[in-house]
Design an enzyme around this catalytic site. Structure first.
Site, PDB file in Angstrom:
ATOM      1  N   HIS A   1      32.571  44.895  30.691  1.00 47.24           N
ATOM      2  CA  HIS A   1      32.027  46.212  31.028  1.00 47.24           C
ATOM      3  C   HIS A   1      31.400  46.163  32.406  1.00 47.24           C
ATOM      4  CE1 HIS A   1      29.888  50.008  30.723  1.00 47.24           C
ATOM      5  NE2 HIS A   1      30.743  50.295  29.759  1.00 47.24           N
TER       6      HIS A   1
ATOM      7  N   ASP B   1      35.053  50.008  22.948  1.00 44.79           N
ATOM      8  CA  ASP B   1      36.438  50.406  22.694  1.00 44.79           C
ATOM      9  C   ASP B   1      37.192  49.412  21.829  1.00 44.79           C
ATOM     10  OD1 ASP B   1      36.439  52.807  23.924  1.00 44.79           O
ATOM     11  OD2 ASP B   1      36.885  52.002  25.900  1.00 44.79           O
TER      12      ASP B   1
HETATM   13  N1  ACO Z   1      39.896  39.965  30.418  1.00 41.12           N
HETATM   14  C1  ACO Z   1      39.947  38.882  31.255  1.00 41.12           C
HETATM   15  N2  ACO Z   1      39.189  38.743  32.369  1.00 41.12           N
HETATM   16  C2  ACO Z   1      38.358  39.763  32.667  1.00 41.12           C
HETATM   17  C3  ACO Z   1      38.257  40.917  31.849  1.00 41.12           C
HETATM   18  C4  ACO Z   1      39.061  40.980  30.689  1.00 41.12           C
HETATM   19  N3  ACO Z   1      38.997  42.059  29.865  1.00 41.12           N
HETATM   20  N4  ACO Z   1      37.362  41.772  32.376  1.00 41.12           N
HETATM   21  C5  ACO Z   1      36.907  41.176  33.503  1.00 41.12           C
HETATM   22  N5  ACO Z   1      37.507  39.965  33.679  1.00 41.12           N
HETATM   23  C6  ACO Z   1      37.223  38.992  34.751  1.00 41.12           C
HETATM   24  C7  ACO Z   1      37.819  39.473  36.059  1.00 41.12           C
HETATM   25  O1  ACO Z   1      39.127  38.960  36.251  1.00 41.12           O
HETATM   26  C8  ACO Z   1      36.824  38.921  37.058  1.00 41.12           C
HETATM   27  O2  ACO Z   1      37.101  37.562  37.219  1.00 41.12           O
HETATM   28  P1  ACO Z   1      36.767  36.806  38.623  1.00 41.12           P
HETATM   29  O3  ACO Z   1      35.281  36.828  38.748  1.00 41.12           O
HETATM   30  O4  ACO Z   1      37.325  35.426  38.418  1.00 41.12           O
HETATM   31  O5  ACO Z   1      37.471  37.584  39.700  1.00 41.12           O
HETATM   32  C9  ACO Z   1      35.471  39.030  36.340  1.00 41.12           C
HETATM   33  O6  ACO Z   1      35.799  38.998  34.932  1.00 41.12           O
HETATM   34  C10 ACO Z   1      34.719  40.314  36.643  1.00 41.12           C
HETATM   35  O7  ACO Z   1      35.580  41.426  36.400  1.00 41.12           O
HETATM   36  P2  ACO Z   1      35.563  42.768  37.231  1.00 41.12           P
HETATM   37  O8  ACO Z   1      36.901  43.435  37.115  1.00 41.12           O
HETATM   38  O9  ACO Z   1      35.023  42.532  38.596  1.00 41.12           O
HETATM   39  O10 ACO Z   1      34.498  43.609  36.436  1.00 41.12           O
HETATM   40  P3  ACO Z   1      34.303  45.178  36.530  1.00 41.12           P
HETATM   41  O11 ACO Z   1      32.882  45.400  36.214  1.00 41.12           O
HETATM   42  O12 ACO Z   1      34.821  45.731  37.795  1.00 41.12           O
HETATM   43  O13 ACO Z   1      35.278  45.729  35.375  1.00 41.12           O
HETATM   44  C11 ACO Z   1      36.106  46.442  33.300  1.00 41.12           C
HETATM   45  C12 ACO Z   1      34.864  46.115  34.136  1.00 41.12           C
HETATM   46  C13 ACO Z   1      36.988  47.460  34.030  1.00 41.12           C
HETATM   47  C14 ACO Z   1      35.640  47.109  32.007  1.00 41.12           C
HETATM   48  C15 ACO Z   1      36.889  45.140  33.006  1.00 41.12           C
HETATM   49  O14 ACO Z   1      36.064  44.234  32.313  1.00 41.12           O
HETATM   50  C16 ACO Z   1      38.188  45.397  32.230  1.00 41.12           C
HETATM   51  O15 ACO Z   1      39.212  45.681  32.860  1.00 41.12           O
HETATM   52  N6  ACO Z   1      38.134  45.300  30.858  1.00 41.12           N
HETATM   53  C17 ACO Z   1      39.307  45.587  30.058  1.00 41.12           C
HETATM   54  C18 ACO Z   1      39.468  47.089  29.890  1.00 41.12           C
HETATM   55  C19 ACO Z   1      38.421  47.700  28.982  1.00 41.12           C
HETATM   56  O16 ACO Z   1      38.156  47.206  27.908  1.00 41.12           O
HETATM   57  N7  ACO Z   1      37.846  48.827  29.436  1.00 41.12           N
HETATM   58  C20 ACO Z   1      36.878  49.582  28.658  1.00 41.12           C
HETATM   59  C21 ACO Z   1      35.576  49.663  29.333  1.00 41.12           C
HETATM   60  S1  ACO Z   1      34.388  50.420  28.297  1.00 41.12           S
HETATM   61  C22 ACO Z   1      34.576  52.084  28.487  1.00 41.12           C
HETATM   62  O17 ACO Z   1      35.162  52.601  29.406  1.00 41.12           O
HETATM   63  C23 ACO Z   1      33.983  52.896  27.450  1.00 41.12           C
END
Ligand code: ACO
Length: 431
Positions: A308, A366
């Site tokens: 998140h 979610d």
């Molecule tokens: N699976 C694997 N790796 C992940 C995931 C994941 N679900 N989420 C984040 N990471 C990793 C990224 O690759 C990144 O790695 P790095 O530091 O080596 O580059 C690190 O964790 C940080 O991730 P960011 O994308 O920078 O985090 P951000 O805060 O921008 O994104 C998000 C948050 C979009 C929710 C992300 O975690 C994601 O894509 N999750 C999956 C989709 C999801 O479940 N979305 C629902 C959100 S809740 C809602 O909208 C109600």
């Protein structure tokens, strides 16, 4: 008492800008940069607005580090335990919890707005039976300004109230019409003797040819999920609603823009993506393969329903919903079904895996909402629609706040231009 300020200096000209720091009731202070461009001729750069407060707000507060979410100051766990979705709607829209008579009046008002214009119902016939329900819902909500243009004067508080009641009341009806259209079944009219969640289930699952009894476990779970999804401060779809509305666009269009933004898999579309992912994984013995894919930098696969932007400790909604999820699966006797077994195993493995623990990637709301909706028999393509129904009240509340904000201006971010510098047009025969 002197105000706290930040001093910013242009390293080339030596010119300085003194930027005021503003404190909210809770949460980090903000540096007011509005004078920056005038004083130093520079903008700020903040992709994804991750460090930018775009407005003042009195609606929802999140402390991502502590895993705290409050609507109008009330912790969401207390609301989840003691309140109902329509009471939470009242709280969000009016800022205070209702007295008994206020709640009754509000429930009656929402009840009297649940039907949709019959002509609007015919719009659904223009869609293919296999159209995604989110596409139908976004399109039909956008069309509402054509049906209800008697109340789209955004500067009239009475119009704003009627709009709020209409959209909150009609969203389940529109969603149900989209669902029934996809099934080819007759539309079921709303029943005002049922509460919000019960009525939704009735419109989704009843057919004119048979008696339908609402399952109380399902209605309770939906009411709770809707409370947890009702608002989440300046998230992507809410900011979209504010941004679209800031131009003075009619509110139905602004909500339709929010629905479109919610659909993305990084936002509300994640609940659908979770189920698609679980189906792709298929069996417990394949989980490790997908965990490895999620960790692989060269693979774009992410574990859907994990991580998140704001909650880096735990998502308070996920904590509540996790319990409900386990309870619903048990009450409905679905714990042993292979898909749910797989989901629970994935949750267990990811919660222990070093990569996920280190990056603070916990199951988000979610992950569990998708599983609950599946257990309740809601088709996967309707999951994000369910989220949109719940979030509508949050969008409306933010839109109303934005409209009366004395500091409000049309949303118009700046950019750092990195394209070609000025060049002369080349005639086509010389290219
Ligand atoms: N699976 C694997 N790796 C992940 C995931 C994941 N679900 N989420 C984040 N990471 C990793 C990224 O690759 C990144 O790695 P790095 O530091 O080596 O580059 C690190 O964790 C940080 O991730 P960011 O994308 O920078 O985090 P951000 O805060 O921008 O994104 C998000 C948050 C979009 C929710 C992300 O975690 C994601 O894509 N999750 C999956 C989709 C999801 O479940 N979305 C629902 C959100 S809740 C809602 O909208 C109600």
């Amino acid at each position: 008492m002197s105000k706290k300020t930040y001093l910013l200096q242009d390293p080339e000209t030596g010119k300085r800008a003194e930027l005021e720091v503003r404190d909210g009731t809770l949460g980090p202070s903000v540096v007011d940069i509005r004078s920056l461009y005038g004083e130093l001729g520079a903008f700020t750069y903040d992709p994804g607005f991750a460090s930018t407060a775009s407005c003042e707000s009195t609606i929802t507060f999140i402390d991502g580090a502590k895993g705290l979410l409050m609507y109008r100051g009330y912790p969401v766990n207390q609301l989840a335990e003691k309140s109902s979705f329509l009471e939470v709607c009242y709280l969000l829209l009016h800022g205070e919890l209702p007295a008994t008579d206020e709640l009754e009046t509000f429930e009656t008002t929402i009840g009297t707005h649940t039907m949709i214009n019959e002509t609007m119902l015919r719009l659904f016939n223009g869609f293919h039976h296999d159209a995604h329900p989110m596409a139908m819902v976004a399109g039909v909500v956008a069309s509402m300004s054509a049906f209800y243009h008697d109340t789209t004067d955004i500067n009239n508080p009475h119009h704003r109230d009627i709009f709020a009641h209409r959209i909150v009341a009609k969203m389940p009806t529109i969603a149900a019409a989209a669902y029934k259209h996809s099934l080819g079944q007759p539309f079921m009219y709303p029943r005002n003797d049922l509460n919000y969640a019960q009525n939704l289930l009735h419109m989704f699952f009843a057919v004119p040819a048979a008696e339908y009894e609402v399952n109380p476990i399902a209605a309770e779970a939906i009411d709770l999920l809707f409370i947890l999804h009702a608002d989440h401060e300046q998230n992507c779809s809410t900011s979209t609603v504010r941004m679209a509305g800031s131009s003075g666009a009619n509110p139905y269009s602004a909500i339709a823009a929010g629905i479109a933004a919610l659909w993305g898999p990084a936002h509300g579309g994640a609940n659908e993506a979770v189920l698609n992912m679980l189906e792709e994984i298929g069996s417990v013995d394949r989980i490790q393969k997908y965990i490895a894919k999620a960790k692989d930098k060269d693979d774009s696969f992410r574990l859907m329903g994990f991580g998140h932007r704001v909650y880096k400790n735990h998502d308070p909604r996920a904590t509540i919903i996790r319990e409900v999820c386990h309870k619903v699966l048990k009450d409905l006797g679905r714990v042993d079904s292979p898909l749910f077994e797989l989901a629970l195993k994935l949750e267990e493995i990811a919660l222990k895996d070093e990569y996920f623990v280190e990056k603070k990637l916990y199951p988000n709301v979610d992950f569990y909402s998708g599983i609950i909706y599946r257990a309740l028999g809601i088709p996967t393509s309707m999951f994000t629609v369910m989220f949109a129904i719940a979030r509508t009240v949050g969008w409306v509340t933010h839109w109303r706040e934005m409209i009366v904000d004395p500091d409000g201006r049309i949303s118009r971010p700046r950019q750092l231009y990195i394209g070609p510098a000025a060049r002369d047009y080349t005639d086509i025969d010389k290219r």
